[in-house]
Design a protein around this motif. Structure first.
Motif, PDB file in Angstrom:
ATOM      1  N   GLY A 235      11.672 -32.451   4.472  1.00 10.61           N
ATOM      2  CA  GLY A 235      12.074 -32.235   3.264  1.00 10.61           C
ATOM      3  C   GLY A 235      11.211 -32.222   2.033  1.00 10.61           C
ATOM      4  N   PRO A 236      11.516 -32.576   0.593  1.00 12.09           N
ATOM      5  CA  PRO A 236      12.682 -33.062   0.383  1.00 12.09           C
ATOM      6  C   PRO A 236      14.016 -31.906   0.578  1.00 12.09           C
ATOM      7  N   ILE A 237      15.341 -32.139   1.264  1.00 16.18           N
ATOM      8  CA  ILE A 237      16.232 -31.194   1.086  1.00 16.18           C
ATOM      9  C   ILE A 237      17.231 -31.975   0.502  1.00 16.18           C
ATOM     10  N   ASN A 238      17.967 -31.086  -0.568  1.00 15.93           N
ATOM     11  CA  ASN A 238      19.143 -31.354  -1.383  1.00 15.93           C
ATOM     12  C   ASN A 238      20.242 -31.275  -0.439  1.00 15.93           C
ATOM     13  N   LEU A 239      21.092 -32.305  -0.401  1.00 13.95           N
ATOM     14  CA  LEU A 239      22.277 -32.626   0.147  1.00 13.95           C
ATOM     15  C   LEU A 239      23.581 -32.977  -0.657  1.00 13.95           C
ATOM     16  N   GLY A 240      24.278 -32.088  -1.007  1.00 12.07           N
ATOM     17  CA  GLY A 240      25.453 -32.204  -1.835  1.00 12.07           C
ATOM     18  C   GLY A 240      26.112 -30.976  -1.913  1.00 12.07           C
ATOM     19  N   ASN A 241      27.382 -31.022  -2.885  1.00  9.19           N
ATOM     20  CA  ASN A 241      28.281 -29.951  -2.986  1.00  9.19           C
ATOM     21  C   ASN A 241      27.940 -29.059  -3.771  1.00  9.19           C
ATOM     22  N   PRO A 242      27.767 -27.718  -3.708  1.00 10.44           N
ATOM     23  CA  PRO A 242      27.372 -26.640  -4.534  1.00 10.44           C
ATOM     24  C   PRO A 242      28.310 -26.256  -5.610  1.00 10.44           C
ATOM     25  N   PHE A 243      29.639 -26.726  -5.507  1.00 12.25           N
ATOM     26  CA  PHE A 243      30.574 -26.248  -6.217  1.00 12.25           C
ATOM     27  C   PHE A 243      30.779 -27.206  -7.652  1.00 12.25           C
ATOM     28  N   THR A 287      17.692 -24.627   7.007  1.00 10.21           N
ATOM     29  CA  THR A 287      16.846 -25.505   7.810  1.00 10.21           C
ATOM     30  C   THR A 287      18.059 -26.252   8.702  1.00 10.21           C
ATOM     31  N   LEU A 288      19.037 -26.693   8.333  1.00  4.72           N
ATOM     32  CA  LEU A 288      19.918 -27.523   8.994  1.00  4.72           C
ATOM     33  C   LEU A 288      21.222 -27.082   9.406  1.00  4.72           C
ATOM     34  N   ALA A 289      21.583 -25.501   8.891  1.00 10.35           N
ATOM     35  CA  ALA A 289      22.727 -24.995   9.231  1.00 10.35           C
ATOM     36  C   ALA A 289      23.961 -25.724   8.743  1.00 10.35           C
ATOM     37  N   TRP A 290      23.903 -26.476   7.329  1.00 14.06           N
ATOM     38  CA  TRP A 290      24.567 -27.582   6.874  1.00 14.06           C
ATOM     39  C   TRP A 290      25.231 -26.948   5.667  1.00 14.06           C
ATOM     40  N   HIS A 291      26.411 -27.154   5.511  1.00 12.75           N
ATOM     41  CA  HIS A 291      27.020 -27.005   4.247  1.00 12.75           C
ATOM     42  C   HIS A 291      28.369 -27.787   4.105  1.00 12.75           C
ATOM     43  N   PRO A 292      28.740 -28.365   2.831  1.00 10.26           N
ATOM     44  CA  PRO A 292      29.859 -29.052   3.047  1.00 10.26           C
ATOM     45  C   PRO A 292      31.068 -28.319   3.499  1.00 10.26           C
TER      46      PRO A 292
END
Length: 319
Positions: A235-243, A287-292
Motif C-alpha cells: 500500500g497505501p491503498i484507498n478503501l472506500g466507495n467512489p460514489f 491489486t485486490l480485485a475489490w470494490h464496494p
C-alpha cells in the motif's frame, strides 16, 4: 491456514466487525481495546467463542503477546472523540504504532495499519489517489488525528525499510453501518439519530460539501483482502466507495428512508473540514480485485434499523 490474529481497537465500530469476520474464517482472534470509544457490547456475540479472546489494554503501553498477524485499528476516529483529548489521540497513533510495530518486529508478524483519508486533508486533487501527498493543516484542531495518522504511515514504511517488516497500509474513507455510537459525531450517525428522534438535522456549511460512504461489510472485506496479499504489496491503498454525495443529498435520503418530519438546520462549517472527499480506488480494484457492492440506500436502511433498535433499547423517543 488457521492463524492467531491480534486486532487492536477490536471492540470499536470497525474493529468489532473485523473480529467477527476473522472468527467466521476460523482464525483465533485476540481483541485488544482500552474501551475509550470501543464497547464490550460490540463483541458480546463473540465472547462465547473459544477462538476469541478480549483484553483491556492501551497500546500507548507495550504489549507482549504471540501472534501471526496484526490489524492496528486503535484510534478514535470521529472529531468529537479525537478532539476531546488531542494529545492522547496523537499518542495513540504515534506511540501506539511504535509499540505495535515493535511487537510485529519481535514475533515477525504481518501488520496492517488502518490509516485514513484524513491524510489527504482538505484536498486540492479530486478524486484522491494514493500518489497525492495531501493538504493538511499541521496546527489545526483536527491535526492530532490527521498528522498522527500521517506519522503512523511514516513509521510503518520506516520499519519496512529498516527491519524488512511485512506491512500493509489501508487509507479508509468514510465508513458507516451498525455499531456506530449514538454520540459518534459523524455525519451518517448524526443524521439518522436526529431523523429518528424528530430533531432538526444539522448540516454544517451549505450542504454542498461531498463525502463518499462505504458500508462496513465492504470495508472489512477490503482490509482482509489487503492483509492476504503477498509481502511485496504494502500500500497505501484507498478503501472506500467512489460514489460521491453532498451532505444535502444524504440528509434528504435519510429523511425519506426514516419517514421523518425533521427539518434541516444549517450551521457554520468547522475549521479545516474538507470540502470534497472521494477515493480513487483503481489500485484496490487492480491489486485486490475489490470494490464496494452495497449501495448507499441499502446500507443506510440496515444502519437505520440498527439505530432504531438501539434508540428503543435506550428508551429514547422514536418518530
Amino acid at each position: 491456514m488457521r492463524k492467531r490474529i491480534l486486532v487492536t481497537g477490536g471492540a470499536g465500530f470497525l474493529g468489532s466487525h473485523l473480529c467477527a469476520k476473522l472468527i467466521d474464517a476460523k482464525h483465533d482472534v485476540l481483541c485488544v481495546d482500552n474501551f475509550y470509544t470501543g464497547s464490550k457490547d460490540n463483541v458480546r456475540g463473540l465472547l462465547k467463542c473459544s477462538r476469541f479472546e478480549l483484553m483491556r489494554h492501551d497500546i500507548t503501553f507495550p504489549l507482549y503477546v504471540e501472534v501471526d498477524e496484526i490489524y492496528n485499528m486503535a484510534c478514535p476516529a470521529s472529531p468529537i472523540h479525537y478532539q476531546y483529548d488531542p494529545v492522547q489521540t496523537t499518542k495513540t497513533s504515534v506511540h501506539g504504532s511504535i509499540n505495535i510495530l515493535g511487537l510485529a518486529k519481535r514475533v515477525r508478524a504481518k501488520i496492517l495499519q488502518a490509516s485514513t483519508s484524513e491524510v489527504y486533508g482538505d484536498p486540492e486533487v479530486h478524486p484522491q489517489d494514493e500518489t497525492y501527498w495531501g493538504r493538511v493543516n499541521p496546527i489545526g484542531p483536527r491535526s492530532c488525528y490527521d498528522e498522527g495518522k500521517r506519522c503512523a504511515e511514516t513509521l510503518f514504511f520506516d520499519y519496512r525499510r529498516q527491519h524488512s517488516l511485512s506491512i500493509k497500509v489501508a487509507r479508509i474513507f468514510n465508513t458507516y453501518g451498525p455499531r456506530m455510537q449514538l454520540n459518534d459525531g459523524r455525519v451518517v450517525s448524526n443524521f439518522i439519530v436526529q431523523a429518528l428522534t424528530g430533531r432538526p438535522i444539522t448540516i454544517y456549511g451549505d450542504g454542498k460539501q461531498t463525502r463518499s460512504f462505504c458500508y462496513v461489510d465492504d470495508l472489512v472485506d477490503g482490509l482482509v483482502r489487503l492483509m492476504d496479499t503477498s509481502d511485496e504489496i504494502t500500500g497505501p491503498i484507498n478503501l472506500g466507495n467512489p460514489f460521491e454525495f453532498t451532505m444535502m443529498e444524504l440528509a434528504e435520503t435519510i429523511i425519506e428512508l426514516t419517514a421523518s418530519r425533521s427539518s434541516i438546520e444549517f450551521k457554520a462549517l468547522p475549521a479545516d473540514d474538507p470540502k470534497q472527499r472521494k477515493p480513487d480506488i483503481s489500485r484496490a480494484r487492480d491489486t485486490l480485485a475489490w470494490h464496494p457492492s452495497i449501495e448507499l440506500r441499502d446500507g443506510l436502511s440496515r444502519t437505520i434499523e440498527y439505530f432504531d433498535t438501539l434508540l428503543c433499547t435506550e428508551g429514547l423517543s422514536v418518530t
